[in-house]
Design a protein around this motif. Structure first.
Motif, PDB file in Angstrom:
ATOM      1  N   VAL A 261       0.819  -1.208   0.000  1.00  4.50           N
ATOM      2  CA  VAL A 261       0.000   0.000   0.000  1.00  4.50           C
ATOM      3  C   VAL A 261       0.856   1.262   0.000  1.00  4.50           C
ATOM      4  O   VAL A 261       0.408   2.328  -0.441  1.00  4.50           O
ATOM      5  CB  VAL A 261      -0.953  -0.007   1.231  1.00  4.50           C
ATOM      6  CG1 VAL A 261      -1.604   1.350   1.448  1.00  4.50           C
ATOM      7  CG2 VAL A 261      -2.016  -1.079   1.053  1.00  4.50           C
ATOM      8  N   ALA A 262       2.118   1.154   0.438  1.00  9.35           N
ATOM      9  CA  ALA A 262       2.958   2.346   0.622  1.00  9.35           C
ATOM     10  C   ALA A 262       3.050   3.211  -0.616  1.00  9.35           C
ATOM     11  O   ALA A 262       3.136   4.428  -0.529  1.00  9.35           O
ATOM     12  CB  ALA A 262       4.354   1.933   1.088  1.00  9.35           C
ATOM     13  N   GLY A 263       3.035   2.609  -1.787  1.00 14.31           N
ATOM     14  CA  GLY A 263       3.130   3.408  -3.005  1.00 14.31           C
ATOM     15  C   GLY A 263       1.800   3.969  -3.471  1.00 14.31           C
ATOM     16  O   GLY A 263       1.759   4.695  -4.454  1.00 14.31           O
ATOM     17  N   THR A 285      -6.940  -5.056   3.926  1.00 14.87           N
ATOM     18  CA  THR A 285      -6.928  -3.586   3.944  1.00 14.87           C
ATOM     19  C   THR A 285      -7.986  -3.060   4.908  1.00 14.87           C
ATOM     20  O   THR A 285      -7.793  -2.011   5.529  1.00 14.87           O
ATOM     21  CB  THR A 285      -7.167  -3.014   2.536  1.00 14.87           C
ATOM     22  OG1 THR A 285      -8.366  -3.567   1.973  1.00 14.87           O
ATOM     23  CG2 THR A 285      -5.991  -3.329   1.611  1.00 14.87           C
ATOM     24  N   SER A 286      -9.103  -3.787   5.072  1.00 15.14           N
ATOM     25  CA  SER A 286     -10.127  -3.367   6.031  1.00 15.14           C
ATOM     26  C   SER A 286      -9.580  -3.381   7.450  1.00 15.14           C
ATOM     27  O   SER A 286      -9.807  -2.445   8.230  1.00 15.14           O
ATOM     28  CB  SER A 286     -11.350  -4.288   5.922  1.00 15.14           C
ATOM     29  OG  SER A 286     -12.331  -3.937   6.883  1.00 15.14           O
ATOM     30  N   VAL A 287      -8.827  -4.435   7.788  1.00 18.03           N
ATOM     31  CA  VAL A 287      -8.232  -4.531   9.128  1.00 18.03           C
ATOM     32  C   VAL A 287      -7.208  -3.418   9.332  1.00 18.03           C
ATOM     33  O   VAL A 287      -7.166  -2.769  10.386  1.00 18.03           O
ATOM     34  CB  VAL A 287      -7.593  -5.914   9.338  1.00 18.03           C
ATOM     35  CG1 VAL A 287      -6.802  -5.950  10.642  1.00 18.03           C
ATOM     36  CG2 VAL A 287      -8.654  -7.006   9.342  1.00 18.03           C
ATOM     37  N   LEU A 288      -6.367  -3.186   8.326  1.00 24.34           N
ATOM     38  CA  LEU A 288      -5.341  -2.141   8.432  1.00 24.34           C
ATOM     39  C   LEU A 288      -5.974  -0.756   8.536  1.00 24.34           C
ATOM     40  O   LEU A 288      -5.480   0.112   9.258  1.00 24.34           O
ATOM     41  CB  LEU A 288      -4.399  -2.214   7.221  1.00 24.34           C
ATOM     42  CG  LEU A 288      -3.526  -3.463   7.132  1.00 24.34           C
ATOM     43  CD1 LEU A 288      -2.780  -3.501   5.792  1.00 24.34           C
ATOM     44  CD2 LEU A 288      -2.515  -3.524   8.276  1.00 24.34           C
ATOM     45  N   GLY A 292      -6.030   2.168  11.772  1.00 28.59           N
ATOM     46  CA  GLY A 292      -5.498   3.510  11.547  1.00 28.59           C
ATOM     47  C   GLY A 292      -4.189   3.543  10.795  1.00 28.59           C
ATOM     48  O   GLY A 292      -3.483   4.557  10.798  1.00 28.59           O
ATOM     49  N   LEU A 293      -3.851   2.448  10.090  1.00 25.17           N
ATOM     50  CA  LEU A 293      -2.568   2.379   9.395  1.00 25.17           C
ATOM     51  C   LEU A 293      -2.676   2.808   7.935  1.00 25.17           C
ATOM     52  O   LEU A 293      -1.671   3.186   7.327  1.00 25.17           O
ATOM     53  CB  LEU A 293      -1.997   0.955   9.467  1.00 25.17           C
ATOM     54  CG  LEU A 293      -1.736   0.423  10.883  1.00 25.17           C
ATOM     55  CD1 LEU A 293      -1.211  -1.007  10.821  1.00 25.17           C
ATOM     56  CD2 LEU A 293      -0.759   1.324  11.626  1.00 25.17           C
ATOM     57  N   ILE A 294      -3.872   2.722   7.359  1.00 24.66           N
ATOM     58  CA  ILE A 294      -4.072   3.148   5.976  1.00 24.66           C
ATOM     59  C   ILE A 294      -5.373   3.932   5.873  1.00 24.66           C
ATOM     60  O   ILE A 294      -6.243   3.838   6.752  1.00 24.66           O
ATOM     61  CB  ILE A 294      -4.093   1.965   4.979  1.00 24.66           C
ATOM     62  CG1 ILE A 294      -5.362   1.124   5.171  1.00 24.66           C
ATOM     63  CG2 ILE A 294      -2.852   1.100   5.105  1.00 24.66           C
ATOM     64  CD1 ILE A 294      -5.550   0.054   4.103  1.00 24.66           C
ATOM     65  N   THR A 295      -5.504   4.694   4.805  1.00 26.69           N
ATOM     66  CA  THR A 295      -6.765   5.358   4.480  1.00 26.69           C
ATOM     67  C   THR A 295      -7.198   4.870   3.104  1.00 26.69           C
ATOM     68  O   THR A 295      -6.379   4.416   2.306  1.00 26.69           O
ATOM     69  CB  THR A 295      -6.630   6.889   4.458  1.00 26.69           C
ATOM     70  OG1 THR A 295      -5.649   7.259   3.471  1.00 26.69           O
ATOM     71  CG2 THR A 295      -6.213   7.412   5.811  1.00 26.69           C
ATOM     72  N   LEU A 307      -0.936   5.051   2.920  1.00 25.87           N
ATOM     73  CA  LEU A 307      -0.534   4.972   4.315  1.00 25.87           C
ATOM     74  C   LEU A 307      -0.933   6.229   5.082  1.00 25.87           C
ATOM     75  O   LEU A 307      -0.866   7.343   4.552  1.00 25.87           O
ATOM     76  CB  LEU A 307       0.979   4.798   4.420  1.00 25.87           C
ATOM     77  CG  LEU A 307       1.594   3.489   3.906  1.00 25.87           C
ATOM     78  CD1 LEU A 307       3.100   3.534   4.081  1.00 25.87           C
ATOM     79  CD2 LEU A 307       1.017   2.296   4.638  1.00 25.87           C
ATOM     80  N   THR A 308      -1.308   6.063   6.321  1.00 26.49           N
ATOM     81  CA  THR A 308      -1.438   7.187   7.238  1.00 26.49           C
ATOM     82  C   THR A 308      -0.052   7.471   7.821  1.00 26.49           C
ATOM     83  O   THR A 308       0.872   6.655   7.670  1.00 26.49           O
ATOM     84  CB  THR A 308      -2.392   6.838   8.386  1.00 26.49           C
ATOM     85  OG1 THR A 308      -1.806   5.771   9.154  1.00 26.49           O
ATOM     86  CG2 THR A 308      -3.756   6.430   7.857  1.00 26.49           C
TER      87      THR A 308
END
Length: 320
Positions: A261-263, A285-288, A292-295, A307-308
């Motif tokens: 997801v970082a990119g 991705t739902s769990v992440l 609060g780790l991704i938007t 990424l957040t």
């Protein structure tokens, strides 16, 4: 001095790759182990890699021993992240005339050993030995660390994206590397002992390629396309150790999803990158996102994840 001249269209088409280029990393690894004074952050990697060196690797390492130079044919302009037969073939099957043009002057100047002459002459046995050397060296110098290298490149790209959004492309180019100078419309690199070289994408843009193992920037201009600038990442973890702390915390697959997801990726792209189904990627991705780790943002029929600040911090810390 090498100078890349960028016009307004080039700047609008400047992009940062989200994955490392495997042959660029391999060539950088070859330069690292054949030259002295490895930096602190690579001390452990350097010791382990040197201890694993074998005679079969010599044909490749011979080509990496000249400071601040590497044959262009060792680093194909496709910037592939996959170490497979196709990318190896592209290197090994370089036309004989091109190999000779690059290698013979260095051999005659005594900067490359005379035994490289067989490769420069197009000897098929020498080409087979080069192939075996590439595979053997990759197995000990790059493959065990690929997850950490990829994570660092993702994190660098995410940081560049944040800089772009908050401050614009001018700040990105100003802070790209201590080896590079950005001034108005010129990105310059001081090449010790080198002739002046002028490159102009002429509206085709620039591809910025982050490199973990890179020593100094390198450039590729194949004409009729964007100019590629491979730059060394300067915010690196303390050392490459083959550790997977994120996997210990999140689980291997979910840690890989976070890295992907970082990119900035859609769910389909995450699934393809990680090698899982779209449904599984959506669950991870739902769990992440809940942690609060991704938007996630919808773009037309697709959703894109990023990424957040917390996710970026975790990704960077997970490589240290």
């Amino acid at each position: 001095m090498l100078t890349v001249h960028l016009n307004a269209i080039d700047l609008s088409r400047t992009v940062v790759r989200s994955r490392p280029a495997v042959m660029q990393e391999l060539a950088a690894a070859g330069r690292r182990v054949t030259q002295a004074d490895a930096p602190t952050y690579l001390a452990g990697w350097n010791a382990r890699t040197r201890a694993a060196l074998r005679p079969i690797m010599r044909p490749y390492l011979d080509l990496c021993r000249v400071p601040r130079w590497v044959p262009d044919f060792l680093t194909p302009a496709g910037w592939s992240s996959d170490f497979d037969a196709a990318v190896i073939d592209e290197v090994v099957n370089t036309p004989a005339a091109l190999m000779r043009e690059e290698l013979q002057p260095m051999i005659e100047a005594g900067r490359l050993p005379a035994r490289v002459g067989a490769l420069a002459a197009g000897d098929q046995s020498a080409r087979r030995q080069l192939r075996a050397a590439i595979v053997a060296f990759h197995d000990v110098a790059v493959a065990p660390y690929w997850t950490e290298i990829t994570t660092a490149v993702h994190a660098d790209r995410a940081a560049r994206g944040t800089t772009m959004v908050e401050h614009g492309i001018d700040r990105v180019l100003h802070t790209l590397s201590s080896h590079l100078r950005w001034n108005a419309s010129k990105l310059s690199y001081e090449c010790p002992g080198g002739a002046d070289v002028e490159l102009a994408p002429a509206g085709h843009g620039v591809i910025l390629v982050p490199s973990y193992l890179g020593i100094v920037p390198s450039f590729a201009d194949v004409g009729g396309g964007p100019v590629a600038v491979c730059y060394p990442i300067e915010r690196r973890p303390p050392d490459l150790a083959g550790r997977k702390p994120l996997a210990d915390l999140l689980g291997r697959t979910r840690a890989t999803v976070l890295t992907a997801v970082a990119g900035g990726r859609s769910t389909t792209e995450v699934a393809h990158e990680v090698g899982i189904s779209a449904g599984s990627a959506s669950q991870h991705t739902s769990v992440l996102r809940s942690a609060g780790l991704i938007t996630t943002h919808r773009t037309g029929p697709a959703v894109r994840h990023s990424l957040t600040p917390l996710g970026l911090s975790l990704l960077e810390a997970g490589s240290s």
